[in-house]
Design an enzyme around this catalytic site. Structure first.
Site, PDB file in Angstrom:
ATOM      1  CG  ASP A  91      12.905  32.962  19.437  1.00 48.57           C
ATOM      2  OD1 ASP A  91      12.518  34.146  19.366  1.00 48.57           O
ATOM      3  OD2 ASP A  91      13.967  32.615  19.975  1.00 48.57           O
ATOM      4  CG  ASP A 151      14.898  39.588  20.675  1.00 48.09           C
ATOM      5  OD1 ASP A 151      15.148  40.451  21.537  1.00 48.09           O
ATOM      6  OD2 ASP A 151      15.776  39.094  19.951  1.00 48.09           O
TER       7      ASP A 151
END
Length: 375
Positions: A91, A151
């Protein structure tokens, strides 16, 4: 809406700034609002969404030209610098490109380029040459599991930037991950799984996991929005038509789903009609569709843009857009983080606001371009 949003974020910044350090002196950013406690939900600068609050401040600077937002965005952005060395999660693309990436773009500076290049190098260390994929969750040294989620597509934009700015390996990593994910992570109809577990010896998918979705047989709505956004972005960066075609496929799945509500703001999972909406899935999807509408012609492009306008109209209405400090000055109500995990259900989310502001900016820029063409 920009005027209202600016007022909200001035107040949010004022409330969050005294809380930037916790009782141990650790830095953190505002992530959401705890309605039970009536206080801001502050998270570590290493939390996966830490870049979205400063990113929203950058968007408000872009929207308003107000130097206040430039100053505050810079302050909240620069505390995230230690993420450049992080290799234990995927991330860091979210964290660093939503913050420093917008900073370098709007300030027209190369001041942050070395930091972003270092971040891209750190992210690339999670790439498995044999699988051709970036590991989403888990330690790099884990040999039993290799977990991948949609994601991760959102973190490829950082790699594409790096690939064009001296770190040539980054582009190959991004394309490999996007292509392998395209082939394995979606059902024939275009619906996404949340978590796939790959066998590192054979390269095969050995396990499909529910993750944050309602089940392994349904599509988690925010994951579907990540896919629409991610493949649209990959087409923009590479001009590879396979990415454009797939962006259209996953967009058509969402738009045409029988459980898509009339206002275009999805339920938290396409297999959970009547349950909570997820405004963050709606805002990310709207932003993606506005861009996608510009890469296809005729009625198809008009359909994507019209749907995004429907979503933004809903999100800007009192049903979703907050008033005063009812949710700690965040913008969008009714976000869902992880319902199966029992966390962040019907709540504001920093990334919901970020993509809402991005979608509004994209729409405003598109409208201005159209008006210039008409003249």
């Amino acid at each position: 809406i920009f005027e209202k949003s600016a007022a909200h974020y001035r107040a949010l910044d004022a409330a969050a700034t005294p809380l930037m350090r916790d009782e141990r002196g650790k830095l953190r950013t505002p992530h959401g609002f705890n309605r039970e406690k009536g206080e801001l939900d502050m998270r570590s600068i290493f939390w996966w969404t830490a870049g979205h609050f400063p990113g929203s401040l950058w968007y408000l600077y872009e929207a308003t030209g107000d130097e206040f937002f430039r100053t505050r965005a810079t302050a909240w952005t620069e505390i995230l610098a230690p993420n450049a060395k992080v290799t234990d999660n995927h991330d860091i693309g979210f964290v660093m490109y939503c913050s420093f990436g917008n900073a370098r773009r709007l300030l027209n500076t190369d001041r942050y380029d070395a930091l972003l290049a270092e971040t891209a190098d750190s992210l690339s260390k999670r790439f498995h040459d044999g699988l051709g994929l970036i590991r989403s969750w888990g330690s790099i040294s884990n040999r039993s599991d290799f977990l991948v989620i949609p994601d991760s597509l959102m973190n490829l934009e950082l790699l594409e930037w790096a690939g064009k700015n001296g770190f040539t390996k980054a582009d190959a990593v991004a394309r490999s991950h996007a292509t392998k994910t395209l082939r394995c992570h979606f059902r024939q109809d275009g619906g996404t799984y949340h978590v796939l577990n790959y066998d590192q010896q054979t390269g095969r998918v050995k396990d499909i996991q529910q993750g944050q979705g309602a089940s392994c047989l349904t599509a988690w709505s925010r994951g579907q929005s990540w896919a629409i956004y991610g493949y649209t972005m990959m087409y923009r960066e590479t001009k590879d038509k396979s990415y454009l075609d797939f962006a259209r496929k996953v967009a058509d799945y969402a738009i045409g789903h029988p459980n898509m509500p009339a206002d275009g703001v999805p339920y938290w999972d396409y297999g959970a009609p009547g349950e909570e909406r997820d405004s963050s899935a709606g805002s990310c999807m709207a932003s993606a569709l506005i861009e996608l509408s510009q890469y296809v012609t005729g009625e198809e492009g008009e359909r994507y843009l019209a749907f995004a306008i429907r979503q933004l109209t809903a999100l800007a209405s009192p049903e979703y857009f907050s008033r005063g400090d009812e949710i700690g000055h965040f913008l969008l109500k009714h976000g869902v983080g992880n319902k199966p995990g029992g966390s962040e259900i019907d709540t504001p989310l920093d990334y919901g606001d970020y993509y809402f502001l991005e979608a509004l900016l994209r729409f405003r820029n598109l409208k201005a371009k159209s008006e210039m063409t008409e003249r």
